[in-house]
Design a protein around this motif. Structure first.
Motif, PDB file in Angstrom:
ATOM      1  N   GLN A  67      56.807  40.335 -10.394  1.00 45.67           N
ATOM      2  CA  GLN A  67      57.316  40.945 -11.468  1.00 45.67           C
ATOM      3  C   GLN A  67      56.614  42.292 -11.502  1.00 45.67           C
ATOM      4  O   GLN A  67      57.105  43.144 -12.605  1.00 45.67           O
ATOM      5  N   ASN A  68      55.949  42.570 -10.634  1.00 46.83           N
ATOM      6  CA  ASN A  68      55.234  43.981 -11.024  1.00 46.83           C
ATOM      7  C   ASN A  68      55.272  44.648  -9.537  1.00 46.83           C
ATOM      8  O   ASN A  68      54.344  45.177  -8.950  1.00 46.83           O
ATOM      9  N   ILE A  69      56.386  44.632  -8.916  1.00 48.46           N
ATOM     10  CA  ILE A  69      56.735  45.497  -7.725  1.00 48.46           C
ATOM     11  C   ILE A  69      57.200  46.992  -8.016  1.00 48.46           C
ATOM     12  O   ILE A  69      58.323  46.999  -8.463  1.00 48.46           O
ATOM     13  N   TYR A  70      56.471  47.951  -7.759  1.00 47.77           N
ATOM     14  CA  TYR A  70      56.975  49.355  -7.903  1.00 47.77           C
ATOM     15  C   TYR A  70      56.690  50.161  -6.725  1.00 47.77           C
ATOM     16  O   TYR A  70      55.911  49.784  -5.845  1.00 47.77           O
ATOM     17  N   PRO A  71      57.392  51.325  -6.635  1.00 47.27           N
ATOM     18  CA  PRO A  71      57.343  52.157  -5.479  1.00 47.27           C
ATOM     19  C   PRO A  71      56.153  52.971  -5.474  1.00 47.27           C
ATOM     20  O   PRO A  71      55.205  53.003  -6.496  1.00 47.27           O
ATOM     21  N   PRO A  72      55.805  53.433  -4.496  1.00 48.40           N
ATOM     22  CA  PRO A  72      54.540  54.339  -4.286  1.00 48.40           C
ATOM     23  C   PRO A  72      54.594  55.427  -5.388  1.00 48.40           C
ATOM     24  O   PRO A  72      55.620  56.048  -5.633  1.00 48.40           O
ATOM     25  N   SER A  73      53.510  55.549  -6.021  1.00 50.99           N
ATOM     26  CA  SER A  73      53.320  56.863  -6.875  1.00 50.99           C
ATOM     27  C   SER A  73      51.902  57.128  -7.042  1.00 50.99           C
ATOM     28  O   SER A  73      51.052  56.613  -6.533  1.00 50.99           O
ATOM     29  N   PRO A  74      51.527  58.473  -7.658  1.00 53.31           N
ATOM     30  CA  PRO A  74      50.077  58.715  -7.782  1.00 53.31           C
ATOM     31  C   PRO A  74      49.158  57.887  -8.602  1.00 53.31           C
ATOM     32  O   PRO A  74      48.028  57.989  -8.789  1.00 53.31           O
ATOM     33  N   SER A  75      49.936  56.837  -9.405  1.00 53.36           N
ATOM     34  CA  SER A  75      49.044  55.896 -10.167  1.00 53.36           C
ATOM     35  C   SER A  75      48.814  54.652  -9.610  1.00 53.36           C
ATOM     36  O   SER A  75      49.903  54.112  -9.095  1.00 53.36           O
ATOM     37  N   LEU A  76      47.799  54.114  -9.767  1.00 53.24           N
ATOM     38  CA  LEU A  76      47.348  52.982  -9.247  1.00 53.24           C
ATOM     39  C   LEU A  76      46.935  51.801 -10.153  1.00 53.24           C
ATOM     40  O   LEU A  76      46.210  52.266 -11.197  1.00 53.24           O
ATOM     41  N   HIS A  77      47.252  50.726 -10.039  1.00 51.89           N
ATOM     42  CA  HIS A  77      46.903  49.628 -11.023  1.00 51.89           C
ATOM     43  C   HIS A  77      45.604  48.891 -10.296  1.00 51.89           C
ATOM     44  O   HIS A  77      45.636  48.256  -9.312  1.00 51.89           O
ATOM     45  N   LEU A  78      44.471  48.802 -11.076  1.00 46.21           N
ATOM     46  CA  LEU A  78      43.391  48.140 -10.704  1.00 46.21           C
ATOM     47  C   LEU A  78      43.253  46.754 -11.569  1.00 46.21           C
ATOM     48  O   LEU A  78      43.202  46.746 -12.569  1.00 46.21           O
ATOM     49  N   SER A  79      42.774  45.617 -10.706  1.00 49.15           N
ATOM     50  CA  SER A  79      42.447  44.371 -11.309  1.00 49.15           C
ATOM     51  C   SER A  79      41.453  43.750 -10.626  1.00 49.15           C
ATOM     52  O   SER A  79      40.919  44.005  -9.700  1.00 49.15           O
ATOM     53  N   ASN A  80      40.944  42.589 -11.338  1.00 54.83           N
ATOM     54  CA  ASN A  80      39.816  41.763 -10.816  1.00 54.83           C
ATOM     55  C   ASN A  80      38.525  42.525 -10.852  1.00 54.83           C
ATOM     56  O   ASN A  80      37.574  42.454 -10.014  1.00 54.83           O
ATOM     57  N   ILE A  81      38.399  43.308 -11.880  1.00 58.87           N
ATOM     58  CA  ILE A  81      36.906  44.145 -11.805  1.00 58.87           C
ATOM     59  C   ILE A  81      36.175  43.192 -12.627  1.00 58.87           C
ATOM     60  O   ILE A  81      36.299  42.921 -13.803  1.00 58.87           O
ATOM     61  N   PRO A  82      34.781  43.140 -12.102  1.00 58.32           N
ATOM     62  CA  PRO A  82      33.733  42.454 -12.782  1.00 58.32           C
ATOM     63  C   PRO A  82      33.379  43.109 -14.050  1.00 58.32           C
ATOM     64  O   PRO A  82      33.446  44.580 -14.076  1.00 58.32           O
ATOM     65  N   ALA A  83      33.001  42.359 -14.957  1.00 58.48           N
ATOM     66  CA  ALA A  83      32.252  43.167 -16.146  1.00 58.48           C
ATOM     67  C   ALA A  83      31.340  43.967 -16.220  1.00 58.48           C
ATOM     68  O   ALA A  83      31.080  45.004 -16.655  1.00 58.48           O
ATOM     69  N   SER A  84      30.438  43.779 -14.879  1.00 57.14           N
ATOM     70  CA  SER A  84      29.478  44.614 -14.856  1.00 57.14           C
ATOM     71  C   SER A  84      29.823  45.953 -14.393  1.00 57.14           C
ATOM     72  O   SER A  84      28.814  46.777 -14.356  1.00 57.14           O
ATOM     73  N   ILE A  85      31.015  46.367 -13.812  1.00 54.93           N
ATOM     74  CA  ILE A  85      31.183  47.518 -13.397  1.00 54.93           C
ATOM     75  C   ILE A  85      31.462  48.568 -14.318  1.00 54.93           C
ATOM     76  O   ILE A  85      32.537  48.166 -15.054  1.00 54.93           O
ATOM     77  N   THR A  86      31.020  49.671 -14.263  1.00 52.62           N
ATOM     78  CA  THR A  86      31.345  50.860 -15.277  1.00 52.62           C
ATOM     79  C   THR A  86      32.436  51.726 -14.806  1.00 52.62           C
ATOM     80  O   THR A  86      32.887  51.856 -13.525  1.00 52.62           O
ATOM     81  N   GLN A  87      32.932  52.742 -15.578  1.00 45.90           N
ATOM     82  CA  GLN A  87      33.829  53.213 -15.297  1.00 45.90           C
ATOM     83  C   GLN A  87      33.518  54.657 -14.009  1.00 45.90           C
ATOM     84  O   GLN A  87      33.978  54.960 -13.238  1.00 45.90           O
ATOM     85  N   ASP A  88      32.162  54.986 -14.258  1.00 47.91           N
ATOM     86  CA  ASP A  88      31.576  55.814 -13.125  1.00 47.91           C
ATOM     87  C   ASP A  88      31.478  55.233 -11.940  1.00 47.91           C
ATOM     88  O   ASP A  88      31.687  56.040 -10.832  1.00 47.91           O
ATOM     89  N   GLU A  89      31.400  53.792 -11.812  1.00 43.68           N
ATOM     90  CA  GLU A  89      31.079  53.443 -10.558  1.00 43.68           C
ATOM     91  C   GLU A  89      32.576  53.185  -9.997  1.00 43.68           C
ATOM     92  O   GLU A  89      32.838  53.488  -8.747  1.00 43.68           O
ATOM     93  N   LEU A  90      33.735  53.125 -10.743  1.00 47.80           N
ATOM     94  CA  LEU A  90      35.103  53.014 -10.173  1.00 47.80           C
ATOM     95  C   LEU A  90      35.313  54.329  -9.629  1.00 47.80           C
ATOM     96  O   LEU A  90      35.891  54.524  -8.925  1.00 47.80           O
ATOM     97  N   GLU A  91      35.165  55.117 -10.575  1.00 47.56           N
ATOM     98  CA  GLU A  91      35.599  56.710 -10.238  1.00 47.56           C
ATOM     99  C   GLU A  91      35.038  57.137  -8.992  1.00 47.56           C
ATOM    100  O   GLU A  91      35.476  57.880  -8.144  1.00 47.56           O
ATOM    101  N   ARG A  92      33.685  57.023  -8.708  1.00 46.81           N
ATOM    102  CA  ARG A  92      33.022  57.003  -7.497  1.00 46.81           C
ATOM    103  C   ARG A  92      33.869  56.674  -6.272  1.00 46.81           C
ATOM    104  O   ARG A  92      33.822  57.433  -5.370  1.00 46.81           O
ATOM    105  N   LEU A  93      34.259  55.612  -6.543  1.00 43.16           N
ATOM    106  CA  LEU A  93      34.908  54.867  -5.171  1.00 43.16           C
ATOM    107  C   LEU A  93      36.145  55.882  -4.954  1.00 43.16           C
ATOM    108  O   LEU A  93      36.459  56.181  -3.915  1.00 43.16           O
ATOM    109  N   PHE A  94      37.042  56.376  -5.971  1.00 43.38           N
ATOM    110  CA  PHE A  94      38.062  57.033  -5.585  1.00 43.38           C
ATOM    111  C   PHE A  94      37.787  58.259  -5.405  1.00 43.38           C
ATOM    112  O   PHE A  94      38.615  59.229  -4.628  1.00 43.38           O
ATOM    113  N   LEU A  95      36.655  58.841  -5.664  1.00 45.53           N
ATOM    114  CA  LEU A  95      36.081  60.342  -5.455  1.00 45.53           C
ATOM    115  C   LEU A  95      35.774  60.506  -3.871  1.00 45.53           C
ATOM    116  O   LEU A  95      36.009  61.660  -3.350  1.00 45.53           O
ATOM    117  N   LEU A  96      35.418  59.445  -3.209  1.00 49.50           N
ATOM    118  CA  LEU A  96      35.339  59.448  -1.950  1.00 49.50           C
ATOM    119  C   LEU A  96      36.666  59.633  -0.956  1.00 49.50           C
ATOM    120  O   LEU A  96      36.421  60.174   0.242  1.00 49.50           O
TER     121      LEU A  96
END
Length: 502
Positions: free
Chosen positions: A407-436
Motif C-alpha cells: 500500500q506504500n509503493i511510490y515513484p522515486p522522488s527527493p523524499s525518503l521514508h525511514l523506518s525501524n529506527i531504534p529509540a537510541s538514535i538521534t536526529q543528528d546521527e541520522l542526518e550525518r548518515l545522509f550527509l555522507l
C-alpha cells in the motif's frame, strides 16, 4: 560469402539517395553505435508511422526515411543511448510490423539529413510530431461491447508518455474520453500509433483527435475522472493510484474478467498485439495482464547503466523497492545492461513503470520487458560476480502475502521514508548518515506516534528526509537501506508518498 553479404548491405546503405554526403559521417565496424537505425525487411506499403512506432516507447524519433523499393528505412533517434536501447531490445525480442519480422541494426551514418529529392526517389522524409502541439487527446470509442475503464485507458496511453489526467463521459449515446499527457510529443505519438486501433478483438475501436483544450481540470478522483498528479484529491473511489502495468487493478479485473460473452482467453488489445509495432513488441505481455487475463514476464531488461559503478547488489536494492528481486545478471559482454528477475510479472511491470528513464549513478536507465521468463545462473567457467541469486534474501519487502508495504509503493522522488529506527538514535546521527552522500539536506522530520501524553513516550521509529534531488535520494536509498544500527536492527528506506517534506 558472409563477408560479401555484409559488404553488399553496407554498399546499399551508402548509396541511399537524399542523405547529404557533406554532413554524414560513416562509422567503422568498430565504432560506437549511431543514433540512426537501419530497418530492413519491411512489409510492402509500410508507413513512416509504423516504423516510428517501433522506437516510440524508447524515446523521440527525429527523422525517418523510407526506401520503398528496397523495403527498408532509416530512422534517426534523439540520441545514441535511445538508439542503443531500442536496438538492444530487439536483439532479444523480434521486431514486427503487420505480423512480419523486421531487422534493426545501427546505421553507418551518425545523422540523417534529408533533401527534397527524397520524394522523387521513393524515400519519404517524416519528422516526428513537434513539441508545440496539444497535450490533450479526444477519444471516441466505436463498437463498444466491453467496458473501457480509466485503468484500461491509462495502461494504453502510458506506454507513450506520462498520463496526467483522464476524464471519461458519454455524449449523444457514445462513450468518449479526454486524455492529457505530459508533453505534445507523447500525445502526437500516441495519436498516430493508436488511432483506429481496437482495444479488444474486433470491438472498442479508438478514434483519436487532438483536443483544443490546453489542460484538463479534475476536481475529484472518481471512477469517471482521475488526476494522476494528485492521487489524494477528494478521493471518491477505493484507490486512485495509476494501474500497475501488466498487473491491472481490482477495478479493471471487475470490469473485464468474466464479462458475459467474453471469448475464452480473450486478450486485451489483441489487435494491437497482432499488428505488433512498438506497443506489441514491448507490451504484448504487459497489456495482456489487464484484468488478470495473463501474466507478463517477471524479467526486466535494463540498459544504459553505469558500467563503472553498477553492481548486482545496487540493482537488487533499487528494483527491490517495487518487488521481490530473485536474481540479477549483468551481461558479461555488455556491462551497461542487466537482466532482473522478480517473483511475479506484476512486480516486474511495477518496477518498469516507476524506474524507466530514471537517472541512476549519473545514467538514464532504460527499462523494458525481457522475452526471458527466468535468469540462469552462470556456468563454472563464467564470471560469477556479475550474477547474484537473491531468492532467500531477508531484504525482500513483499514476501508476506498482503504485506502492508504493497500500500506504500511510490515513484522515486527527493523524499525518503525511514523506518525501524531504534529509540537510541538521534536526529543528528541520522542526518550525518545522509550527509555522507549529499552535501546538504533540505528537510528532516520525525513521524511521531503519540501513544501517551507523556513526552518521554513519544514513539520515533520513523522519519522523513528530503534531499536536494531525486538522483541523490536514489543513491542514499541504495547505500543506506539495511544500514545496521544495532543487533537485529536495520534501517528501512523507501520513497516517500510526497516529493517534498512538509
Amino acid at each position: 560469402m558472409d563477408a560479401l553479404g555484409g559488404g553488399l548491405k553496407r554498399l546499399a546503405e551508402d548509396q541511399i539517395p537524399g542523405v547529404s554526403d557533406a554532413k554524414k559521417t560513416k562509422l567503422s565496424d568498430n565504432s560506437q553505435p549511431s543514433r540512426v537505425l537501419h530497418v530492413r525487411s519491411l512489409p510492402a506499403a509500410t508507413t513512416e508511422f509504423e516504423v516510428a512506432a517501433l522506437a516510440a516507447p524508447f524515446g523521440r524519433v527525429t527523422n525517418i526515411m523510407l526506401l520503398r523499393q528496397r523495403n527498408q528505412a532509416l530512422m534517426e533517434l534523439e540520441d545514441e543511448a535511445i538508439a542503443a536501447t531500442c536496438c538492444n531490445y530487439y536483439n532479444y525480442t523480434p521486431a514486427m510490423i503487420r505480423g512480419q519480422t523486421v531487422q534493426l541494426q545501427h546505421s553507418r551514418h551518425t545523422e540523417l539529413l534529408l533533401s527534397p529529392s527524397n520524394n522523387a526517389t521513393g524515400g519519404a522524409a517524416q519528422a516526428t510530431p513537434g513539441t508545440d502541439g496539444p497535450n490533450v487527446l479526444h477519444i471516441l470509442i466505436d463498437n463498444m461491447i466491453y467496458p473501457v475503464t480509466l485503468d484500461v485507458l491509462h495502461t494504453i496511453f502510458s506506454k507513450y508518455g506520462t498520463v496526467l489526467r483522464i476524464i471519461t463521459f458519454t455524449k449523444n449515446g457514445q462513450f468518449q474520453a479526454l486524455v492529457e499527457l505530459s508533453d505534445s510529443h507523447s500525445a502526437s505519438t500516441a495519436k498516430l500509433a493508436l488511432d483506429g486501433q481496437n482495444i479488444y478483438d474486433r470491438c472498442c475501436t479508438m478514434r483519436i483527435d487532438s483536443s483544443k483544450l490546453a489542460t484538463l481540470t479534475v476536481n475529484s478522483n472518481t471512477d469517471r475522472q482521475r488526476d494522476y498528479t494528485k492521487p489524494d484529491v477528494s478521493d471518491n473511489v477505493t484507490t486512485v493510484r495509476p494501474v500497475l502495468l501488466g498487473g491491472g487493478s481490482a477495478a479493471t479485473a471487475a470490469s473485464i474478467a468474466g464479462l458475459p460473452g467474453m471469448p475464452a482467453g480473450m486478450t486485451a488489445l489483441q489487435n494491437l498485439m497482432a499488428g505488433n509495432g512498438a506497443l506489441g513488441a514491448m507490451s504484448g505481455a504487459n497489456m495482456a495482464g489487464l484484468g488478470g487475463m495473463s501474466t507478463a514476464s517477471p524479467v526486466l531488461l535494463v540498459s544504459n547503466l553505469n558500467d563503472e559503478t553498477v553492481s548486482p547488489q545496487d540493482l537488487f536494492i533499487l528494483f527491490g523497492v517495487y518487488g521481490d528481486v530473485q536474481r540479477v545478471k549483468i551481461l558479461f559482454n555488455k556491462k551497461d545492461t542487466a537482466l532482473i528477475q522478480f517473483a511475479t510479472g506484476q512486480q516486474s511491470q511495477t518496477a518498469q513503470r516507476h524506474l524507466h528513464r530514471v537517472t541512476f549513478q549519473t545514467k538514464v536507465m532504460h527499462v523494458t520487458t525481457s522475452k526471458h521468463n527466468s535468469v540462469a545462473m552462470p556456468n563454472e567457467d563464467q564470471d560469477a560476480t556479475l550474477t547474484k541469486d537473491f531468492t532467500d534474501s531477508p531484504l525482500h519487502r513483499y514476501k508476506q502475502s498482503g504485506s502492508h508495504n504493497l500500500q506504500n509503493i511510490y515513484p522515486p522522488s527527493p523524499s525518503l521514508h525511514l523506518s525501524n529506527i531504534p529509540a537510541s538514535i538521534t536526529q543528528d546521527e541520522l542526518e550525518r548518515l545522509f550527509l555522507l552522500i549529499s552535501p546538504s539536506l533540505v528537510t528532516f522530520k520525525w513521524i511521531t506516534n503519540q501513544r501517551s501524553e507523556e513526552p518521554a513516550k513519544v514513539d520515533r521509529r520513523m522519519a522523513l528526509v528530503q534531499l536536494p534531488s531525486t538522483e541523490l535520494a536514489i543513491q542514499a536509498l541504495v547505500m543506506l537501506h539495511n544500514h545496521k544500527f544495532e543487533e537485529k536492527r536495520y534501517l528501512r528506506v523507501s520513497f516517500a508518498k510526497n516529493a517534498t517534506v512538509q
